[in-house]
Design a protein around this motif. Structure first.
Motif, PDB file in Angstrom:
ATOM      1  N   UNK B  36      18.614  33.478  25.370  1.00 37.00           N
ATOM      2  CA  UNK B  36      17.857  34.279  26.423  1.00 37.00           C
ATOM      3  C   UNK B  36      17.799  33.683  27.885  1.00 37.00           C
ATOM      4  N   UNK B  37      17.521  32.165  27.816  1.00 38.78           N
ATOM      5  CA  UNK B  37      17.397  31.360  28.807  1.00 38.78           C
ATOM      6  C   UNK B  37      19.032  31.465  29.588  1.00 38.78           C
ATOM      7  N   UNK B  38      20.023  31.419  28.814  1.00 36.47           N
ATOM      8  CA  UNK B  38      21.394  31.229  29.565  1.00 36.47           C
ATOM      9  C   UNK B  38      21.407  32.589  30.233  1.00 36.47           C
ATOM     10  N   UNK B  39      21.006  33.824  29.440  1.00 38.82           N
ATOM     11  CA  UNK B  39      21.256  35.093  29.954  1.00 38.82           C
ATOM     12  C   UNK B  39      20.367  35.391  31.181  1.00 38.82           C
ATOM     13  N   UNK B  40      19.437  35.009  31.186  1.00 37.34           N
ATOM     14  CA  UNK B  40      18.447  35.069  32.579  1.00 37.34           C
ATOM     15  C   UNK B  40      18.887  34.483  33.734  1.00 37.34           C
ATOM     16  N   UNK B  41      19.486  33.188  33.307  1.00 41.27           N
ATOM     17  CA  UNK B  41      19.988  32.276  34.530  1.00 41.27           C
ATOM     18  C   UNK B  41      21.173  32.939  34.920  1.00 41.27           C
ATOM     19  N   UNK B  42      22.043  33.576  33.965  1.00 40.52           N
ATOM     20  CA  UNK B  42      23.404  34.283  34.530  1.00 40.52           C
ATOM     21  C   UNK B  42      23.063  35.379  35.451  1.00 40.52           C
ATOM     22  N   UNK B  43      21.900  35.937  35.237  1.00 42.92           N
ATOM     23  CA  UNK B  43      21.748  37.302  35.877  1.00 42.92           C
ATOM     24  C   UNK B  43      21.217  36.709  37.293  1.00 42.92           C
ATOM     25  N   UNK B  44      20.252  35.614  37.298  1.00 39.78           N
ATOM     26  CA  UNK B  44      20.024  34.973  38.730  1.00 39.78           C
ATOM     27  C   UNK B  44      21.341  34.486  39.559  1.00 39.78           C
ATOM     28  N   UNK B  45      22.371  34.130  38.598  1.00 38.17           N
ATOM     29  CA  UNK B  45      23.728  33.739  39.457  1.00 38.17           C
ATOM     30  C   UNK B  45      24.105  34.971  39.818  1.00 38.17           C
ATOM     31  N   UNK B  46      24.385  35.986  39.230  1.00 36.58           N
ATOM     32  CA  UNK B  46      24.805  37.403  39.587  1.00 36.58           C
ATOM     33  C   UNK B  46      24.158  37.974  40.774  1.00 36.58           C
ATOM     34  N   UNK B  47      22.798  37.692  40.920  1.00 31.29           N
ATOM     35  CA  UNK B  47      22.118  38.190  42.146  1.00 31.29           C
ATOM     36  C   UNK B  47      22.616  37.259  43.289  1.00 31.29           C
ATOM     37  N   UNK B  48      22.647  35.956  43.043  1.00 29.75           N
ATOM     38  CA  UNK B  48      23.196  35.009  44.073  1.00 29.75           C
ATOM     39  C   UNK B  48      24.513  35.473  44.569  1.00 29.75           C
TER      40      UNK B  48
END
Lengths: 106, 175, 93
Positions: B36-48
């Protein structure tokens, strides 16, 4: 001495040779822009070959994928950093040539 | 409108997926909390990544030339590494390698006495940024500046012979 | 002592030594190539040490270094450019 072991050692020595060439180029080449060229063998050949050697030695799996990602990262970031450094050096030469006193960076 | 939404979704989804896969491969064995932690940070990266796409509008021109240049890269790497080794051996043989840049007056902007001048060239219809990156990856050339389609390149060694990568990119050298 | 550890022991002084020497001489922007090469050498030494000592956790150190060393170089280049740009444009950004 299996074939993979021999291959890994061969790649290791090639990678180390490229890295040592980079260090020698940095130490010995006479001009600043020449020394900028010393980065390329290390980032394009040295570290990727080293990562390939370690990946061959580790065999297929997550460890090898990790090592190959490190090699790819270094190979891609190398040219970009070289260009940025080259630009800074050129800008500094221009500013020094025009005789403006350089204040501390902003 | 729909096209823009699709582009946004593709960028965010693609980059999030890539970052999550990298996270799984590189960092951890998956427990649900870590996923979950990795997934949410990955989504943040996608937004960036989407923010970067909107700011820069990256496009790749001249794919065939870039592919040809990429194919020419390994041979050029080895050839120019050998050139660099020869240059280093020559510099070592000449003795007295120390050349601290003089802090006083360089003869002209862009270099000091004894440094090779910077050559300028114009690639045809290829993406200048990627062309510059491919050129800089070889030990024989360093791109110092990109102005539109014109690259300011510093060359090591023989100036008359363009490397295989440079020829594959279709670079010409005006004057 | 295996081949990997030997390579790391050779690479540490002969790879990082020239980088440190060049990083101590010259104008600020002319020290940057040495700094960047030192980062690359550090990645190589970490990887070889990880394999030589059979500690796979050192590979994570190499991964983080491979990401952060170029970032650091970019920060330094931006810092050096900031002063020049402020002079030229009369108040950069």
């Amino acid at each position: 001495m299996t074939a993979t072991h021999v291959l890994a050692l061969a790649l290791l020595w090639c990678g180390c040779a490229a890295l040592l060439l980079s260090a020698a180029a940095l130490a010995l080449l006479p001009t600043p822009y020449g020394r900028l060229h010393a980065l390329a063998p290390a980032t394009s050949l040295g570290v990727p070959l080293l990562c390939l050697a370690l990946a061959v030695d580790a065999g297929a799996g997550r460890q090898a994928a990790k090592l190959l990602v490190i090699g790819a990262l270094t190979a891609v970031s190398g040219p970009v950093t070289t260009m940025v450094i080259g630009r800074s050096m050129a800008a500094e030469d221009r500013a020094a040539g025009s005789g403006e006193p350089q204040g501390p960076p902003a | 409108m729909a096209h823009r939404v699709l582009a946004t979704a593709a960028t965010v989804g693609g980059w999030s997926g890539l970052l999550f896969v990298l996270y799984l491969v590189l960092i951890t064995d998956v427990t649900p909390l870590e996923a979950v932690v990795g997934g949410s940070l990955a989504v943040l990266g996608g937004v960036a990544a989407e923010a970067v796409r909107r700011a820069e509008h990256p496009r790749v021109h001249g794919r065939r030339r870039l592919a040809a240049a990429f194919a020419a890269l390994p041979w050029t790497l080895f050839a120019e590494t050998a050139q660099l080794a020869v240059a280093v051996a020559r510099a070592a043989g000449r003795g007295d390698p120390s050349a601290v840049g003089p802090a006083a007056t360089p003869a002209r902007p862009g270099g000091h006495d004894g440094d090779r001048p910077v050559a300028v060239r114009v690639p045809a219809d290829t993406d200048p940024a990627l062309a510059a990156a491919l050129l800089t990856a070889t030990p024989g050339a360093c791109v110092l500046d990109i102005a539109g389609r014109e690259l300011t390149v510093h060359l090591l060694g023989d100036k008359a012979a363009p490397s295989a990568v440079e020829r594959a990119l279709g670079g010409r050298r005006p004057a | 002592m295996n081949a990997w550890l030997l390579a790391a022991c050779v690479l540490l002084p002969s790879g990082l030594g020239p980088c440190l020497w060049r990083a101590c001489r010259g104008e600020p922007a002319r020290r940057l190539p040495a700094m960047a090469l030192a980062g690359v050498m550090a990645v190589a030494v970490f990887l070889l040490t990880a394999r030589g000592l059979h500690r796979t956790s050192y590979v994570d150190v190499a991964l983080v270094t491979a990401v952060l060393a170029p970032t650091g170089t970019l920060v330094f280049a931006r810092c050096l450019a900031g002063g020049a740009r402020a002079e030229g444009a009369g108040g950069g950004d």
